[in-house]
Design a protein around this motif. Sequence first.
Motif, short mmCIF file in Angstrom:
data_model
loop_
_atom_site.label_atom_id
_atom_site.label_comp_id
_atom_site.label_asym_id
_atom_site.label_seq_id
_atom_site.Cartn_x
_atom_site.Cartn_y
_atom_site.Cartn_z
N LEU A 233 46.60 39.53 42.27
CA LEU A 233 47.24 38.47 43.20
C LEU A 233 46.33 37.72 44.06
CD1 LEU A 233 49.91 36.87 44.24
CD2 LEU A 233 50.22 38.68 45.94
N SER A 234 46.13 36.29 43.92
CA SER A 234 45.49 35.78 45.10
C SER A 234 43.84 36.39 45.35
CB SER A 234 45.92 35.62 46.38
OG SER A 234 47.26 35.05 46.13
N GLU A 235 43.14 36.63 44.38
CA GLU A 235 41.62 37.06 44.32
C GLU A 235 40.87 36.00 44.71
OE1 GLU A 235 38.88 39.88 41.76
OE2 GLU A 235 40.86 39.26 40.98
N LEU A 254 52.61 34.44 44.81
CA LEU A 254 53.35 35.52 44.84
C LEU A 254 54.95 35.00 44.36
CD1 LEU A 254 53.82 38.44 46.02
CD2 LEU A 254 54.55 37.57 47.84
N PHE A 269 49.82 45.09 44.23
CA PHE A 269 49.09 43.66 43.64
C PHE A 269 47.47 44.09 44.28
CE2 PHE A 269 53.47 42.65 44.20
CZ PHE A 269 53.80 41.77 43.33
N CYS A 272 44.61 40.22 46.73
CA CYS A 272 45.30 39.74 47.93
C CYS A 272 44.51 39.03 48.97
CB CYS A 272 46.63 40.58 48.32
SG CYS A 272 47.73 41.13 47.00
N LEU A 275 46.04 35.41 50.86
CA LEU A 275 47.37 35.30 50.92
C LEU A 275 47.65 34.31 52.13
CD1 LEU A 275 48.78 38.85 50.64
CD2 LEU A 275 48.79 37.23 48.68
N GLU A 279 53.68 35.04 52.45
CA GLU A 279 53.42 35.72 51.63
C GLU A 279 53.27 37.31 52.12
OE1 GLU A 279 51.56 33.03 47.81
OE2 GLU A 279 50.19 33.44 49.53
N CYS A 280 52.40 37.38 53.17
CA CYS A 280 52.23 38.76 53.41
C CYS A 280 53.41 39.39 53.96
CB CYS A 280 51.33 38.58 54.68
SG CYS A 280 49.53 38.17 54.45
N LEU A 283 55.53 40.41 51.25
CA LEU A 283 55.24 41.78 50.59
C LEU A 283 55.68 42.97 51.46
CD1 LEU A 283 51.44 40.76 49.46
CD2 LEU A 283 53.37 41.43 47.78
N VAL A 290 49.47 46.22 48.60
CA VAL A 290 48.08 45.67 48.35
C VAL A 290 47.23 46.87 48.10
CG1 VAL A 290 46.33 44.29 49.32
CG2 VAL A 290 48.62 43.69 49.45
#
Length: 433
Positions: A233-235, A254, A269, A272, A275, A279-280, A283, A290
């Motif tokens: 996710l969101s790399e 997300l 995930f 991250c 993010l 989104e944080c 999660l 994460v």
Amino acid sequence: MSQCKAYRASILHSVADPSEVGAEASYEYFEDGLLVVENGTVIDLGSAESLLSSLSPEVEVVHYADALITPGFVDTHIHYPQVGIIGSYGSQLLDWLETYTFPCEGEFADSQHASEQADLFLREMLRNGTTTALVFGTVHKQSMDAFFEQASKLNLRVIGGKVLMDRNAPDYLLDTAESGYADSKELIERWHGKGRLSYAVTPRFAPTSSAEQLELAGKLLKEFPGLYMHTHLSENRQEIEWVKELFPERGGYLDVYDHHGLIGERSVFAHCVHLRDDECQRLGDTGSAVAFCPTSNLFLGSGLLDLARLEEHGVRVGLGTDIGAGTSFSQLQSLNEAYKILQLQGQKLDPFKGLYLATLGGAKSLYLDYKIGNLKPGKEADFVVLDYNATPLVGDRLKRAQSLEEKLFALMILGDDRAVKETFSAGASVHQR
């Protein structure tokens, strides 16, 4: 027949998150400690002086001089089929996948190759003191059969899954929504809950799975309670833009996973790095975790993870090596790079927080802290013996250390696989240097 053995050395383990209770209250330390293990479980822990007199005479005591016993390290994100491409030059995420990852993973259609690579991977993991890992396979069902077979021989607590990938990849690596579901179901029924093994539903990342495949991944999680979900996710910023193009109807990266029921407890995930605040919060609210992958994020130029922001939103965070974009199996080396990533953002990584992330924090991220993560009586006896004289430099530096904190920090910065003298899984020695 009952098997009892005791291990004497300096012993250190985390009992809480330093961010919540402060560094001093976060750990327990015995300068001259004794760890008593019976049938793969810790039955006692304390100072050698207080425990030795109560031991039965037939209990063998193994004494490690100039050594520190800690819990085994927990790796919350790693790819076993990518060992062969560690240290490959010069790409960011999407180019990396096309140039190195996909061709390497294609070789795992061969069961013999998968078995040999699984054995190499697990031996390397243990050589670095990692006793629990959340592991990506390949799209091939046989890649996970080979992995679980090798892991079960060593009685390791590991979690893994076959990759789900039905689009935007080479033809030789594609499954379909239906075959991915069927293969995963077969693997779950064969391996999940067998010994110390668990299964993770594993879509590679949103761009390589259709909405139909993600829907069926969510169906698996509903059908088999206790499964894990493991993805990326969101790399990378380019990756995030690609997700927006592929899923214009969703409210962000997300939300693609959320919509298909893929977030919640035991959902992990990786990365991250980029993010949004909402989104944080999502999660944190759902109990998702994460995996912080420092060596990989730096190697691929992905960005700097903001640990403080994740923790402000109540997100569980573990440490991941992300082999093969990651550059070391060693969680000591992961902490070395994590320290620098946080330094660049005006944050500090206290060594006791580092110990927590590599052990109990990882266990909490995987909802396994009732079994592993520290050395409290009743826990599974996964532990590692770290050598204070691993190299001449380490030995000299530690002799100069004025406190436990300084000693631990030096190990975190200078340590690697050479620091690991011995690794134990469920009370059995599975690696000796």
